[in-house]
Scaffold this motif. Structure first.
Motif, PDB file in Angstrom:
ATOM      1  N   ARG A 112      -3.812   4.492   7.026  1.00  0.00           N
ATOM      2  CA  ARG A 112      -3.275   3.567   6.527  1.00  0.00           C
ATOM      3  C   ARG A 112      -1.556   3.154   7.012  1.00  0.00           C
ATOM      4  O   ARG A 112      -1.547   1.727   7.475  1.00  0.00           O
ATOM      5  CB  ARG A 112      -2.857   3.483   5.001  1.00  0.00           C
ATOM      6  CG  ARG A 112      -4.044   3.878   3.786  1.00  0.00           C
ATOM      7  CD  ARG A 112      -3.481   3.938   2.565  1.00  0.00           C
ATOM      8  NE  ARG A 112      -4.164   4.275   2.089  1.00  0.00           N
ATOM      9  CZ  ARG A 112      -4.479   3.878   0.658  1.00  0.00           C
ATOM     10  NH1 ARG A 112      -3.182   3.979   0.064  1.00  0.00           N
ATOM     11  NH2 ARG A 112      -5.254   4.315   0.071  1.00  0.00           N
ATOM     12  N   CYS A 158      -2.885   0.642  10.381  1.00  0.00           N
ATOM     13  CA  CYS A 158      -2.742   0.169  10.254  1.00  0.00           C
ATOM     14  C   CYS A 158      -1.629  -0.790  10.051  1.00  0.00           C
ATOM     15  O   CYS A 158      -1.220  -1.721  10.757  1.00  0.00           O
ATOM     16  CB  CYS A 158      -3.329  -0.594   8.512  1.00  0.00           C
ATOM     17  SG  CYS A 158      -5.707   0.031   8.067  1.00  0.00           S
ATOM     18  N   ILE A 201       0.474  -0.860  -0.181  1.00  0.00           N
ATOM     19  CA  ILE A 201       0.125  -0.417  -0.088  1.00  0.00           C
ATOM     20  C   ILE A 201       0.614   1.200   0.125  1.00  0.00           C
ATOM     21  O   ILE A 201       2.279   1.358   0.208  1.00  0.00           O
ATOM     22  CB  ILE A 201      -0.936   0.129   1.063  1.00  0.00           C
ATOM     23  CG1 ILE A 201       0.158  -0.120   2.753  1.00  0.00           C
ATOM     24  CG2 ILE A 201      -1.682  -1.268   1.593  1.00  0.00           C
ATOM     25  CD1 ILE A 201      -0.790   0.526   3.616  1.00  0.00           C
ATOM     26  N   ILE A 219       1.642   4.949   1.316  1.00  0.00           N
ATOM     27  CA  ILE A 219       1.917   5.535   2.658  1.00  0.00           C
ATOM     28  C   ILE A 219       1.820   6.814   2.528  1.00  0.00           C
ATOM     29  O   ILE A 219       1.556   7.814   3.352  1.00  0.00           O
ATOM     30  CB  ILE A 219       2.899   4.817   3.620  1.00  0.00           C
ATOM     31  CG1 ILE A 219       3.942   5.091   3.373  1.00  0.00           C
ATOM     32  CG2 ILE A 219       1.863   3.436   4.045  1.00  0.00           C
ATOM     33  CD1 ILE A 219       4.817   4.371   4.264  1.00  0.00           C
ATOM     34  N   SER A 245      -7.314  -3.979   8.173  1.00  0.00           N
ATOM     35  CA  SER A 245      -8.148  -3.014   7.773  1.00  0.00           C
ATOM     36  C   SER A 245      -8.092  -1.797   8.661  1.00  0.00           C
ATOM     37  O   SER A 245      -7.990  -1.817   9.615  1.00  0.00           O
ATOM     38  CB  SER A 245      -9.074  -3.447   7.479  1.00  0.00           C
ATOM     39  OG  SER A 245      -9.832  -3.837   8.324  1.00  0.00           O
TER      40      SER A 245
END
Length: 268
Positions: free
Chosen positions: A129, A132, A95, A97, A139
């Motif tokens: 994020r 997480c 992901i 960030i 999530s």
């Protein structure tokens, strides 16, 4: 170093236009990242990814300010050894960030890109994020501050999180609506018939999905409660968020009154 992220899991992207795409290769950004990774004893060839306009050229629309960007991505695979293969690949296991946008052009109506007289850098971090990643959860809904709301909803409804996917989705819907409503109220927004107030009004008046639901059941097919859970949670959420916030203190009474005036609608 501050958050304790494993550096081997971090990847940077720089803009490298394909044929027909605007501007040129962002050599400056590449040199900066190259030095950072080399100083950390890591291979720039592995940890810097060159991406085209689709992923690394930010535009606010068809026209207007725009420019190349450089991003930081985190590898979330079990071993963290994907070598950047998942960067910008649409995988939940890698992901973005952080993002840096080098605002240096204006997209014109004729499709050209005119250099801006005053250039700037726009930067943004994905706080949730990062949460997480720091808490090692999959999530946003599993982050501690969000789970606090979900646990309170579970306490009031008797619907336990983690038992079935259908019920979990319903609890997430309720949780997300509570968060949204609370932040809107803290910004001084109250239910009305126009603009942002209408968005909040629709949020509060949202009917439960499913035609068989009796009045005042909460959104979702798996969580049933005959009291307006939002009414009960928002003051709790507010006290955890901004105990001294005068806007929230002033907003809750009229919000409560509004919800109570919806006898044939769900509380969300």
């Amino acid at each position: 170093r501050v958050w304790g992220f494993p550096k081997e899991r971090l990847y940077a992207t720089v803009y490298d236009p394909r044929e027909g795409e605007p501007s040129e290769f962002d050599a400056e950004a590449y040199r900066i990242w190259e030095k950072i990774f080399k100083d950390e004893g890591m291979s720039p060839e592995i940890h810097i990814k060159k991406c085209g306009k689709k992923d690394n050229f930010w535009m606010m629309g068809e026209t207007g300010p725009c420019g190349p960007c450089s991003e930081i991505h985190m590898d979330l695979t079990e071993k963290g050894d994907s070598d950047g293969a998942l960067v910008n690949a649409g995988s939940p296991y890698c992901i973005e960030i952080w993002n840096l946008v080098f605002m240096q052009f204006n997209a014109e109506t004729d499709g050209t890109f005119r250099p801006l007289k005053n250039k700037n850098i726009d930067t943004g971090m994905g706080l949730e994020r990062l949460a997480c990643v720091c808490q090692n959860v999959e999530s946003l809904f599993d982050v501690d501050t969000v789970m606090n709301i979900t646990h309170k909803v579970s306490e009031l409804t008797g619907a336990h999180y983690g038992e079935t996917e259908k019920r979990d989705v319903s609890l997430r819907v309720i949780t997300d609506h509570i968060r949204s409503a609370t932040f809107m109220i803290c910004d001084g927004i109250l239910p009305s018939n126009e603009g942002r107030g209408y968005v909040l009004r629709r949020l509060l008046r949202r009917r439960r999905r499913g035609q068989q639901a009796p009045p005042r059941l909460i959104a979702g097919n798996a969580v049933h409660h005959r009291q307006p859970v939002l009414l009960l949670i928002v003051p709790y959420r507010g006290s955890r968020l901004l105990a001294e916030d005068t806007i929230l203190v002033q907003a809750v009474p009229p919000l409560v009154q509004f919800i109570l005036q919806l006898p044939h609608r769900a509380a969300l």
